[in-house]
Design a protein around this motif. Structure first.
Motif, short mmCIF file in Angstrom:
data_model
loop_
_atom_site.label_atom_id
_atom_site.label_comp_id
_atom_site.label_asym_id
_atom_site.label_seq_id
_atom_site.Cartn_x
_atom_site.Cartn_y
_atom_site.Cartn_z
N LYS A 71 0.69 -1.41 0.34
CA LYS A 71 0.19 -0.26 -0.10
C LYS A 71 1.34 1.28 0.22
N GLY A 72 0.49 2.40 -0.72
CA GLY A 72 1.69 3.45 -1.26
C GLY A 72 1.05 4.23 0.75
N LYS A 73 2.05 4.68 0.79
CA LYS A 73 2.13 5.95 2.67
C LYS A 73 1.61 7.27 1.47
N LYS A 74 0.78 7.45 2.96
CA LYS A 74 0.08 8.60 3.05
C LYS A 74 0.99 9.89 3.24
N LYS A 75 1.13 10.87 2.42
CA LYS A 75 1.82 11.94 2.63
C LYS A 75 1.09 13.05 2.46
N ARG A 76 1.78 14.38 3.52
CA ARG A 76 1.07 15.81 3.83
C ARG A 76 2.46 16.67 2.90
N GLN A 83 -2.00 10.79 -1.14
CA GLN A 83 -0.86 9.33 -1.09
C GLN A 83 -0.62 9.14 -2.31
N LYS A 84 0.94 8.14 -2.09
CA LYS A 84 1.65 7.61 -3.44
C LYS A 84 1.18 6.84 -3.49
N ASP A 86 0.31 2.70 -4.79
CA ASP A 86 0.54 1.73 -4.14
C ASP A 86 1.45 0.69 -5.14
#
Length: 111
Positions: A71-76, A83-84, A86
């Motif tokens: 799963k892609g990481k959540k980014k701010r 979200q990056k 998947d």
């Protein structure tokens, strides 16, 4: 696992790149597994066929393939949350203690 024949273009779409990390190096040395980034729509049979086709000149045979969906990481981004993408990776075990030489890739040459 079924043996399927895929085209040369599809083989290059399925295998994106090898993963280079400490864990990947450890697995390659100790367990003889190589980690690849693969296409999200690829299955085990396609991955096996693509690896054997790309490294045909080195006589590489695949023993088994395990797949993990990451799963892609959540980014701010400032005040926005994104979200990056998947992605999918494959752990590939080779037969007969073979090693893939990534510097010697002759893609789809006819013999």
């Amino acid at each position: 696992m079924k043996i399927i024949n895929i085209g040369s273009e599809r083989a290059l779409e399925v295998i994106k790149a090898p993963q280079i990390s400490e864990k990947a190096t450890f697995l390659a040395e100790k367990v003889r597994q190589i980690i690849f980034y693969v296409s999200r729509d690829a299955n085990k049979a396609e991955i096996k066929s693509a690896i054997e086709q790309i490294w045909k000149s080195q006589n590489i045979k695949v023993k088994s393939v395990q797949i993990i969906n990451v799963k892609g990481k959540k980014k701010r981004f400032g005040r926005y949350i994104g979200q990056k993408s998947d992605w999918k990776k494959a752990f590939v075990s080779l037969k007969d203690d073979r090693e893939i030489d990534f510097t010697d890739v002759r893609l789809f040459e006819d013999k």
